[in-house]
Design a protein around this motif. Structure first.
Motif, PDB file in Angstrom:
ATOM      1  N   ILE A 222       0.857  -1.188   0.000  1.00 12.91           N
ATOM      2  CA  ILE A 222       0.000   0.000   0.000  1.00 12.91           C
ATOM      3  C   ILE A 222       0.891   1.234   0.000  1.00 12.91           C
ATOM      4  O   ILE A 222       1.739   1.400   0.876  1.00 12.91           O
ATOM      5  CB  ILE A 222      -0.930   0.033   1.236  1.00 12.91           C
ATOM      6  CG1 ILE A 222      -1.629  -1.336   1.410  1.00 12.91           C
ATOM      7  CG2 ILE A 222      -1.941   1.156   1.122  1.00 12.91           C
ATOM      8  CD1 ILE A 222      -2.451  -1.757   0.218  1.00 12.91           C
ATOM      9  N   VAL A 223       0.723   2.080  -0.989  1.00 11.78           N
ATOM     10  CA  VAL A 223       1.546   3.286  -1.131  1.00 11.78           C
ATOM     11  C   VAL A 223       0.686   4.500  -0.776  1.00 11.78           C
ATOM     12  O   VAL A 223      -0.410   4.666  -1.307  1.00 11.78           O
ATOM     13  CB  VAL A 223       2.084   3.414  -2.570  1.00 11.78           C
ATOM     14  CG1 VAL A 223       2.956   4.660  -2.688  1.00 11.78           C
ATOM     15  CG2 VAL A 223       2.875   2.172  -2.951  1.00 11.78           C
ATOM     16  N   PHE A 224       1.191   5.323   0.125  1.00 10.34           N
ATOM     17  CA  PHE A 224       0.457   6.554   0.465  1.00 10.34           C
ATOM     18  C   PHE A 224       1.448   7.662   0.773  1.00 10.34           C
ATOM     19  O   PHE A 224       2.645   7.418   0.974  1.00 10.34           O
ATOM     20  CB  PHE A 224      -0.508   6.327   1.638  1.00 10.34           C
ATOM     21  CG  PHE A 224       0.144   5.855   2.910  1.00 10.34           C
ATOM     22  CD1 PHE A 224       0.431   6.753   3.935  1.00 10.34           C
ATOM     23  CD2 PHE A 224       0.455   4.513   3.102  1.00 10.34           C
ATOM     24  CE1 PHE A 224       1.006   6.313   5.108  1.00 10.34           C
ATOM     25  CE2 PHE A 224       1.043   4.071   4.270  1.00 10.34           C
ATOM     26  CZ  PHE A 224       1.320   4.969   5.280  1.00 10.34           C
ATOM     27  N   GLU A 241      -4.495   0.811   9.207  1.00  5.09           N
ATOM     28  CA  GLU A 241      -5.783   0.231   8.862  1.00  5.09           C
ATOM     29  C   GLU A 241      -6.181   0.749   7.480  1.00  5.09           C
ATOM     30  O   GLU A 241      -6.110   1.941   7.219  1.00  5.09           O
ATOM     31  CB  GLU A 241      -6.856   0.626   9.885  1.00  5.09           C
ATOM     32  CG  GLU A 241      -6.587   0.118  11.290  1.00  5.09           C
ATOM     33  CD  GLU A 241      -7.676   0.562  12.260  1.00  5.09           C
ATOM     34  OE1 GLU A 241      -8.608   1.284  11.817  1.00  5.09           O
ATOM     35  OE2 GLU A 241      -7.606   0.201  13.451  1.00  5.09           O
ATOM     36  N   LEU A 242      -6.563  -0.191   6.618  1.00  8.43           N
ATOM     37  CA  LEU A 242      -6.927   0.163   5.246  1.00  8.43           C
ATOM     38  C   LEU A 242      -8.402  -0.159   5.013  1.00  8.43           C
ATOM     39  O   LEU A 242      -8.852  -1.262   5.330  1.00  8.43           O
ATOM     40  CB  LEU A 242      -6.066  -0.612   4.234  1.00  8.43           C
ATOM     41  CG  LEU A 242      -6.462  -0.469   2.767  1.00  8.43           C
ATOM     42  CD1 LEU A 242      -6.194   0.964   2.276  1.00  8.43           C
ATOM     43  CD2 LEU A 242      -5.712  -1.475   1.897  1.00  8.43           C
ATOM     44  N   LYS A 243      -9.109   0.821   4.439  1.00  9.15           N
ATOM     45  CA  LYS A 243     -10.494   0.610   4.019  1.00  9.15           C
ATOM     46  C   LYS A 243     -10.613   1.025   2.569  1.00  9.15           C
ATOM     47  O   LYS A 243     -10.073   2.056   2.165  1.00  9.15           O
ATOM     48  CB  LYS A 243     -11.462   1.424   4.880  1.00  9.15           C
ATOM     49  CG  LYS A 243     -11.563   0.939   6.320  1.00  9.15           C
ATOM     50  CD  LYS A 243     -12.617   1.720   7.098  1.00  9.15           C
ATOM     51  CE  LYS A 243     -12.752   1.185   8.530  1.00  9.15           C
ATOM     52  NZ  LYS A 243     -13.806   1.909   9.283  1.00  9.15           N
ATOM     53  N   VAL A 244     -11.301   0.192   1.784  1.00  9.35           N
ATOM     54  CA  VAL A 244     -11.523   0.508   0.371  1.00  9.35           C
ATOM     55  C   VAL A 244     -13.027   0.584   0.122  1.00  9.35           C
ATOM     56  O   VAL A 244     -13.829  -0.090   0.785  1.00  9.35           O
ATOM     57  CB  VAL A 244     -10.863  -0.544  -0.552  1.00  9.35           C
ATOM     58  CG1 VAL A 244      -9.355  -0.500  -0.423  1.00  9.35           C
ATOM     59  CG2 VAL A 244     -11.365  -1.935  -0.240  1.00  9.35           C
ATOM     60  N   LEU A 283      -9.116  -7.834  -1.902  1.00  3.90           N
ATOM     61  CA  LEU A 283      -8.378  -6.706  -2.472  1.00  3.90           C
ATOM     62  C   LEU A 283      -7.926  -7.030  -3.892  1.00  3.90           C
ATOM     63  O   LEU A 283      -7.710  -8.184  -4.250  1.00  3.90           O
ATOM     64  CB  LEU A 283      -7.163  -6.380  -1.609  1.00  3.90           C
ATOM     65  CG  LEU A 283      -7.436  -5.772  -0.228  1.00  3.90           C
ATOM     66  CD1 LEU A 283      -6.122  -5.551   0.511  1.00  3.90           C
ATOM     67  CD2 LEU A 283      -8.206  -4.474  -0.351  1.00  3.90           C
ATOM     68  N   ARG A 284      -7.803  -5.950  -4.686  1.00  6.43           N
ATOM     69  CA  ARG A 284      -7.330  -6.086  -6.059  1.00  6.43           C
ATOM     70  C   ARG A 284      -6.219  -5.066  -6.302  1.00  6.43           C
ATOM     71  O   ARG A 284      -6.313  -3.923  -5.824  1.00  6.43           O
ATOM     72  CB  ARG A 284      -8.461  -5.843  -7.057  1.00  6.43           C
ATOM     73  CG  ARG A 284      -9.612  -6.856  -6.974  1.00  6.43           C
ATOM     74  CD  ARG A 284      -9.162  -8.206  -7.519  1.00  6.43           C
ATOM     75  NE  ARG A 284     -10.238  -9.189  -7.476  1.00  6.43           N
ATOM     76  CZ  ARG A 284     -10.485 -10.000  -6.465  1.00  6.43           C
ATOM     77  NH1 ARG A 284      -9.724  -9.942  -5.385  1.00  6.43           N
ATOM     78  NH2 ARG A 284     -11.479 -10.861  -6.517  1.00  6.43           N
ATOM     79  N   PRO A 285      -5.192  -5.452  -7.033  1.00  2.00           N
ATOM     80  CA  PRO A 285      -4.145  -4.484  -7.351  1.00  2.00           C
ATOM     81  C   PRO A 285      -4.724  -3.278  -8.079  1.00  2.00           C
ATOM     82  O   PRO A 285      -5.554  -3.425  -8.980  1.00  2.00           O
ATOM     83  CB  PRO A 285      -3.199  -5.275  -8.258  1.00  2.00           C
ATOM     84  CG  PRO A 285      -3.416  -6.709  -7.889  1.00  2.00           C
ATOM     85  CD  PRO A 285      -4.870  -6.812  -7.560  1.00  2.00           C
ATOM     86  N   GLY A 286      -4.281  -2.086  -7.667  1.00  2.00           N
ATOM     87  CA  GLY A 286      -4.753  -0.865  -8.312  1.00  2.00           C
ATOM     88  C   GLY A 286      -5.906  -0.188  -7.599  1.00  2.00           C
ATOM     89  O   GLY A 286      -6.313   0.915  -8.001  1.00  2.00           O
ATOM     90  N   MET A 287      -6.452  -0.809  -6.555  1.00  2.00           N
ATOM     91  CA  MET A 287      -7.556  -0.189  -5.830  1.00  2.00           C
ATOM     92  C   MET A 287      -7.084   1.049  -5.071  1.00  2.00           C
ATOM     93  O   MET A 287      -5.924   1.161  -4.699  1.00  2.00           O
ATOM     94  CB  MET A 287      -8.164  -1.185  -4.835  1.00  2.00           C
ATOM     95  CG  MET A 287      -9.092  -2.216  -5.434  1.00  2.00           C
ATOM     96  SD  MET A 287      -9.816  -3.263  -4.133  1.00  2.00           S
ATOM     97  CE  MET A 287     -11.045  -4.153  -5.083  1.00  2.00           C
ATOM     98  N   TYR A 288      -8.034   1.969  -4.835  1.00  2.00           N
ATOM     99  CA  TYR A 288      -7.791   3.128  -3.986  1.00  2.00           C
ATOM    100  C   TYR A 288      -8.589   2.960  -2.708  1.00  2.00           C
ATOM    101  O   TYR A 288      -9.635   2.307  -2.684  1.00  2.00           O
ATOM    102  CB  TYR A 288      -8.208   4.414  -4.701  1.00  2.00           C
ATOM    103  CG  TYR A 288      -7.231   4.870  -5.753  1.00  2.00           C
ATOM    104  CD1 TYR A 288      -6.231   5.778  -5.437  1.00  2.00           C
ATOM    105  CD2 TYR A 288      -7.304   4.369  -7.050  1.00  2.00           C
ATOM    106  CE1 TYR A 288      -5.326   6.199  -6.408  1.00  2.00           C
ATOM    107  CE2 TYR A 288      -6.410   4.773  -8.025  1.00  2.00           C
ATOM    108  CZ  TYR A 288      -5.422   5.690  -7.692  1.00  2.00           C
ATOM    109  OH  TYR A 288      -4.538   6.088  -8.658  1.00  2.00           O
ATOM    110  N   GLY A 289      -8.079   3.563  -1.650  1.00  2.00           N
ATOM    111  CA  GLY A 289      -8.805   3.486  -0.386  1.00  2.00           C
ATOM    112  C   GLY A 289      -8.296   4.535   0.596  1.00  2.00           C
ATOM    113  O   GLY A 289      -7.523   5.424   0.245  1.00  2.00           O
TER     114      GLY A 289
END
Length: 298
Positions: A222-224, A241-244, A283-289
């Protein structure tokens, strides 16, 4: 990871398609490289030729050893004859001396002296002949020993040629392994850019293009971006914590694994990477959240 070909060739078989899940080492595609196959056959022939040369040289060494043994036996025989003739000369000389004394005292006829003289000369001639035979046998052994050394040198050279041929064959076989495209890790094929019959170029070529894109789906990076005001409050190992949007009921937990340590001049933010495990496979590659982490105020 983008998967490239190590060697150029024609696509003979494609084993996977978009969306397929593969294990590490699974065969993705196979290439046909005719010239490399011909090179392999040539290298195998050279190995066989080198092996035949070794067998021939080994036979020559064995033959040389046998000839040396035979020449040694012959030398021993002629030396024995030399010893015999030497004894005959000694006997003939003593007989001649004895008869000469008797002739001087007129005890025997002078003709007997002539007979003993002839016997002595015959013994000397036989001795000379035996000495020549000994020299010839010794010379023959010398030649045989030289031939043996040459045969042993030829054998060593044949062994070295086989090693070179085997090394060349191993190199070719190693390159041929690249005709089988394998998955470097377990994941899911997200892109396939080849079909059966296509000609693909090696990655070493400037025009080499990727054959597949493989994504790891058991763990996500996860890149932010962290604003400048909080850049000094982010630490390795902090929980996130990640939410999409597409999975509203699920919160994915992870930790910060990498921090760039510098701010991007345009956005004044710092790149941070966290790793999140997805046991639910949602999760899928390329998703934003939205990612949340708790920082310690200083």
């Amino acid at each position: 990871a983008n998967i490239y070909a190590k060697a150029s060739g024609f696509v003979s078989v494609v084993h996977v398609d978009i969306g397929d899940k593969v294990e590490k080492g699974a065969i993705l595609a196979e290439l046909s490289i005719p010239e490399m196959e011909q090179e392999r056959m040539q290298q195998e022939a050279l190995v066989e030729q080198a092996q035949a040369a070794i067998q021939q040289s080994e036979a020559m060494v064995a033959s040389a050893n046998a000839r040396i043994a035979a020449a040694g036996s012959q030398l021993a025989a002629v030396k024995a004859q030399l010893d015999k003739h030497s004894a005959d000369i000694a006997f003939a000389r003593s007989e001649l001396a004895r008869i000469t004394t008797l002739v001087s005292s007129r005890a025997v006829n002078a003709a007997m002296q002539d007979e003993k003289q002839q016997q002595f000369r015959a013994a000397e001639a036989a001795m000379t002949s035996a000495q020549a035979d000994v020299r010839s046998a010794e010379s023959n052994i010398f030649v045989m020993q030289a031939n043996q050394k040459q045969a042993e040198a030829d054998l060593a050279f044949a062994h070295s040629k086989r090693k070179v041929a085997e090394a060349s064959l191993a190199h070719t076989l190693s390159l041929m392994q690249y005709a089988t495209i394998r998955a470097p890790f377990a994941g899911q094929i997200s892109q396939r850019d080849i079909d059966t019959g296509d000609f693909v170029l090696s990655a070493a070529s400037a025009k080499g293009e990727s054959l597949f894109t493989l994504n790891r789906i058991d763990r996500f990076r996860i890149v932010f971006a962290v604003p400048e005001s909080n850049a000094n409050q982010v630490r390795l190992g902090q929980r996130v914590e990640l939410k999409v949007d597409s999975v509203k009921t699920q919160t994915f937990m992870g930790t910060i694994q990498r921090i760039s340590g510098e701010l991007e001049s345009r956005t004044r933010t710092m790149r941070v990477e966290a790793e999140v495990k997805d046991e639910t496979k949602q999760l899928r590659p390329g998703m934003y959240g939205m990612i949340t982490t708790t920082i310690t105020m200083q």
